[in-house]
Design an enzyme around this catalytic site. Structure first.
Site, PDB file in Angstrom:
ATOM      1  CB  ILE A   1       1.339   6.730   0.306  1.00 25.91           C
ATOM      2  CG1 ILE A   1      -0.157   7.047  -0.108  1.00 25.91           C
ATOM      3  CG2 ILE A   1       2.242   8.286   0.331  1.00 25.91           C
ATOM      4  CD1 ILE A   1      -0.685   8.436  -1.118  1.00 25.91           C
ATOM      5  CB  CYS A  32     -19.194 -19.466   3.393  1.00 26.58           C
ATOM      6  SG  CYS A  32     -20.303 -19.653   2.729  1.00 26.58           S
TER       7      CYS A  32
HETATM    8  P1  NAD Z   1      -7.231   0.931  -1.832  1.00 27.74           P
HETATM    9  O1  NAD Z   1      -6.952   1.545  -2.177  1.00 27.74           O
HETATM   10  O2  NAD Z   1      -8.345   1.396  -0.986  1.00 27.74           O
HETATM   11  O3  NAD Z   1      -6.575   0.674  -0.152  1.00 27.74           O
HETATM   12  C1  NAD Z   1      -4.788   0.606   0.337  1.00 27.74           C
HETATM   13  C2  NAD Z   1      -4.705   2.019   1.215  1.00 27.74           C
HETATM   14  O4  NAD Z   1      -2.973   1.600   1.492  1.00 27.74           O
HETATM   15  C3  NAD Z   1      -5.333   3.392   1.067  1.00 27.74           C
HETATM   16  O5  NAD Z   1      -6.099   3.634   2.289  1.00 27.74           O
HETATM   17  C4  NAD Z   1      -3.981   3.799   1.137  1.00 27.74           C
HETATM   18  O6  NAD Z   1      -3.776   5.262   2.189  1.00 27.74           O
HETATM   19  C5  NAD Z   1      -2.644   2.905   2.099  1.00 27.74           C
HETATM   20  N1  NAD Z   1      -1.613   3.147   1.542  1.00 27.74           N
HETATM   21  C6  NAD Z   1      -1.114   3.436  -0.170  1.00 27.74           C
HETATM   22  N2  NAD Z   1       0.098   3.218   0.380  1.00 27.74           N
HETATM   23  C7  NAD Z   1       0.335   3.710   1.816  1.00 27.74           C
HETATM   24  C8  NAD Z   1       2.246   3.294   2.860  1.00 27.74           C
HETATM   25  N3  NAD Z   1       3.096   3.420   1.699  1.00 27.74           N
HETATM   26  N4  NAD Z   1       1.784   3.248   4.236  1.00 27.74           N
HETATM   27  C9  NAD Z   1       0.643   2.960   4.177  1.00 27.74           C
HETATM   28  N5  NAD Z   1      -0.721   3.060   4.125  1.00 27.74           N
HETATM   29  C10 NAD Z   1      -0.564   3.084   2.580  1.00 27.74           C
HETATM   30  O7  NAD Z   1      -6.663  -0.374  -1.870  1.00 27.74           O
HETATM   31  P2  NAD Z   1      -7.544  -2.144  -1.269  1.00 27.74           P
HETATM   32  O8  NAD Z   1      -8.357  -2.733  -2.363  1.00 27.74           O
HETATM   33  O9  NAD Z   1      -7.404  -2.006   0.439  1.00 27.74           O
HETATM   34  O10 NAD Z   1      -6.741  -3.392  -1.909  1.00 27.74           O
HETATM   35  C11 NAD Z   1      -5.417  -2.843  -1.362  1.00 27.74           C
HETATM   36  C12 NAD Z   1      -4.024  -3.503  -1.782  1.00 27.74           C
HETATM   37  O11 NAD Z   1      -4.055  -5.096  -2.002  1.00 27.74           O
HETATM   38  C13 NAD Z   1      -4.202  -3.965  -3.964  1.00 27.74           C
HETATM   39  O12 NAD Z   1      -3.430  -3.950  -4.104  1.00 27.74           O
HETATM   40  C14 NAD Z   1      -4.943  -5.425  -3.721  1.00 27.74           C
HETATM   41  O13 NAD Z   1      -5.327  -6.030  -5.671  1.00 27.74           O
HETATM   42  C15 NAD Z   1      -4.643  -5.510  -2.867  1.00 27.74           C
HETATM   43  N6  NAD Z   1      -5.353  -7.408  -2.822  1.00 27.74           N
HETATM   44  C16 NAD Z   1      -5.347  -8.607  -2.332  1.00 27.74           C
HETATM   45  C17 NAD Z   1      -5.850  -9.267  -2.073  1.00 27.74           C
HETATM   46  C18 NAD Z   1      -5.326 -10.712  -2.350  1.00 27.74           C
HETATM   47  O14 NAD Z   1      -5.469 -11.196  -2.952  1.00 27.74           O
HETATM   48  N7  NAD Z   1      -5.834 -11.380  -1.067  1.00 27.74           N
HETATM   49  C19 NAD Z   1      -7.471  -9.137  -1.176  1.00 27.74           C
HETATM   50  C20 NAD Z   1      -6.966  -7.584  -1.619  1.00 27.74           C
HETATM   51  C21 NAD Z   1      -6.822  -7.015  -2.419  1.00 27.74           C
END
Ligand code: NAD
Length: 553
Positions: free
Chosen positions: A269, A405
């Site tokens: 966003i 785990c």
């Molecule tokens: P998601 O879409 O379920 O949640 C993203 C959240 O961010 C939403 O709640 C949204 O409202 C919020 N958001 C969007 N833009 C924003 C902004 N500018 N400011 C504040 N909030 C904002 O996604 P998710 O499953 O939680 O994953 C998030 C990201 O993290 C993804 O890109 C995912 O690939 C990455 N991720 C990486 C790892 C890792 O490698 N460790 C693990 C999990 C997720």
């Protein structure tokens, strides 16, 4: 046309399919869409932006029908969430083979993917959404707990007590952050734009408190820091705005990271927009939205770089935010590291990664029995024991009861065989499915995340996850999947998943032993080949046959 409706996996011992193998696939597909588990179940979205379990409701119904009818010598083929064929195979073959979002490299752009999706030809599978082994926020909680634990070890003497961790995103994955910080005894401030998401984390006890006001949030952070109290505070706001505001105010957190959905610019966003504005603009002017989103991500990263310059420990948590900012003109976006090279790679060298399992009975007692089995199997691992105890106390199950785990090569097969034995003896009331995230030691090529900064420069080479999927299929995993783009977005990763059912039979034991050894072994091979001494030593010590071990770099 089938309509959206609430879906929940069946519980108990009654089969609606021909075997537990197909029943397991059916229950796990449904469990991915359980309203307790999925982020937007009506749209079949499980987590991670638009990571789906099936392409549309018609395809979902057709997969369910096919699984109910599938014989024990047949395999269902699923192409980006649509069942496209049932072929004769054999009893030891996977019951389901899945390919999600794969596009020929030169065509693999976000724009092409979006077009294919609009044309109904594809869906975005994320990692465990389209491969039916998502277990809710607990899955990522363990990974985040491990990462922050390793960070605390490296920078703060092993604990985050009295430390302020600033981050953003309380979605399916990001929602684990506040609890992972407090489990490591720290203070978390998590910025989230969508109130409903933040509220959900409060309800599931992943988040302690919520506020709309930055002043108020910072007062709470300071108080908790002073008292050395573990506390997490959610703040409703936009990360690009709030991070920048904190820089302007001269605040320097101890740790800064982020889990907004930067892998997908259509879901991040932009600053200055509420959820409603964002949805309207996305629908009416996708290209304009994309530009705004990229600019906002540039602003977001500039603030993170500013925190780093003032001494904060800043790391990327695998959402490709740095790449977006770089593409939007922030040339030093990669000045802060990704979490894998910074903290996780030594674990990958030993085939260690996110091992998870689910009780198909639906009975939490079955998971508690497996918890005990893990503690009995690995009595000397204090870190693991702490996690199992904390998880049991603090983690609310979502959907079918599950546990995760991190276990390495050798450990995984021992755990899997033990679970199978417990099922066989009736000490667990129905079969257990065993799977993992695609973020694992041998199952992914992702130059901005899992394979960032490999020692031999092989970051983008995707032969490894393909070999991983092939060997898991040959060895008889119950379902195997090959995906593109999960985690970091279209064009940035190729990865593979496997899930295997412990139904208590001898055949299952043979398959479990093969798969749960070969799967993490590919991670040891991958890192040995890239020249990591830890992986080479581990291969030698564990008799993993690497033909050119002494010649590898
Ligand atoms: P998601 O879409 O379920 O949640 C993203 C959240 O961010 C939403 O709640 C949204 O409202 C919020 N958001 C969007 N833009 C924003 C902004 N500018 N400011 C504040 N909030 C904002 O996604 P998710 O499953 O939680 O994953 C998030 C990201 O993290 C993804 O890109 C995912 O690939 C990455 N991720 C990486 C790892 C890792 O490698 N460790 C693990 C999990 C997720």
């Amino acid at each position: 046309m089938s309509q959206a409706r609430p879906v929940r996996a069946p519980r108990g011992n009654q089969l609606s399919c021909q075997s537990w193998q197909t029943e397991a696939a059916l229950r796990m597909l449904m469990n991915n869409l359980d309203p307790e588990v999925a982020e937007k179940p009506d749209d079949l979205i499980v987590y991670g932006g638009r990571g789906r379990a099936a392409r549309n409701w018609d395809a979902f119904d057709a997969i369910v029908r096919a699984l109910r009818e599938l014989e024990n010598d047949e395999t269902l083929l699923v192409q980006s969430g649509k069942p496209v064929g049932v072929l004769k195979t054999h009893a030891d073959a996977p019951r389901v083979l899945i390919a999600n979002s794969n596009i020929v490299p030169a065509w693999a752009t976000q724009e092409n993917f979006d077009q294919y999706e609009r044309d109904g030809l594809m869906m975005y599978g994320q990692m465990t959404a389209g491969s039916w082994i998502y277990i809710g926020t607990q899955g990522i909680l363990q990974g985040t707990y491990e990462t922050l634990g390793a960070l605390a070890q490296k920078h703060f003497g092993g604990t985050l007590k009295g430390k302020f961790v600033l981050t953003a995103g309380l979605g399916g994955m990001g929602g684990a952050q506040p609890l992972a910080v407090t489990m490591n005894e720290g203070v978390a401030l998590v910025v989230e734009i969508d109130r409903a998401r933040a509220q959900r984390r409060l309800e599931t006890r992943y988040l302690d408190e919520l506020t709309d006001n930055l002043e108020d949030a910072m007062t709470r952070v300071e108080e908790a820091k002073k008292k050395g109290e573990a506390k997490s505070i959610g703040l409703i706001g936009n990360a690009a705005e709030i991070f920048t505001e904190l820089v302007t105010r001269g605040v320097v957190p101890d740790v800064v990271t982020d889990q907004t959905p930067a892998h997908d610019p259509q879901f991040y966003i932009p600053d200055g927009m509420n959820m409603q504005d964002a949805e309207t603009m996305r629908r009416e002017d996708a290209a304009g939205y994309q530009r705004r989103s990229m600019q906002a991500m540039a602003k977001h990263v500039r603030a993170m770089l500013a925190f780093q310059k003032k001494g904060a420990v800043v790391f990327d948590y695998g959402n490709n935010l740095r790449q977006r900012a770089f593409d939007a003109g922030v040339t030093d976006a990669f000045d802060y590291p990704g979490f894998v090279p910074a903290y996780i790679r030594p674990l990958f060298c030993e085939g260690k990664g996110p091992f998870r399992w689910v009780a198909l009975s639906g009975d939490p007692q079955d998971i508690y029995r497996t918890d005990e089995a893990i503690l009995e199997l690995f009595p000397d691992d204090a870190h693991l024991a702490r996690w199992i105890r904390l998880a049991r106390e603090r983690v609310a199950f979502q959907g079918l009861p599950a546990r995760i785990c991190w276990l390495g090569y050798g450990e995984r097969a021992r755990a899997g065989l033990k679970f199978n034995e417990l099922v066989a003896r009736g000490q667990i009331s129905a079969p257990i499915v065993i799977g993992r995230d695609h973020l694992d030691s041998g199952s992914v090529a992702s130059p901005r995340r899992e394979t960032e900064a490999m020692k031999d420069g092989s970051d983008a080479i995707a032969d490894w996850p393909l070999l991983n999927a092939l060997v898991n299929a040959v060895n008889g995993a119950t379902w195997v999947s090959i995906h593109h783009g999960g985690g970091v977005g279209i064009g940035y990763s190729i990865h593979a998943g496997q899930v295997i059912v412990a139904d208590g039979t001898r055949d299952a034991a043979r398959r479990i032993e093969r798969v749960l050894n070969s799967d993490p072994a590919t991670g040891v091979l991958r890192h040995a080949d890239a020249g990591y001494a830890e992986a080479r030593d581990f291969a030698r010590a564990n008799n993993i046959n690497v033909p050119m071990l002494d010649e590898s770099r």
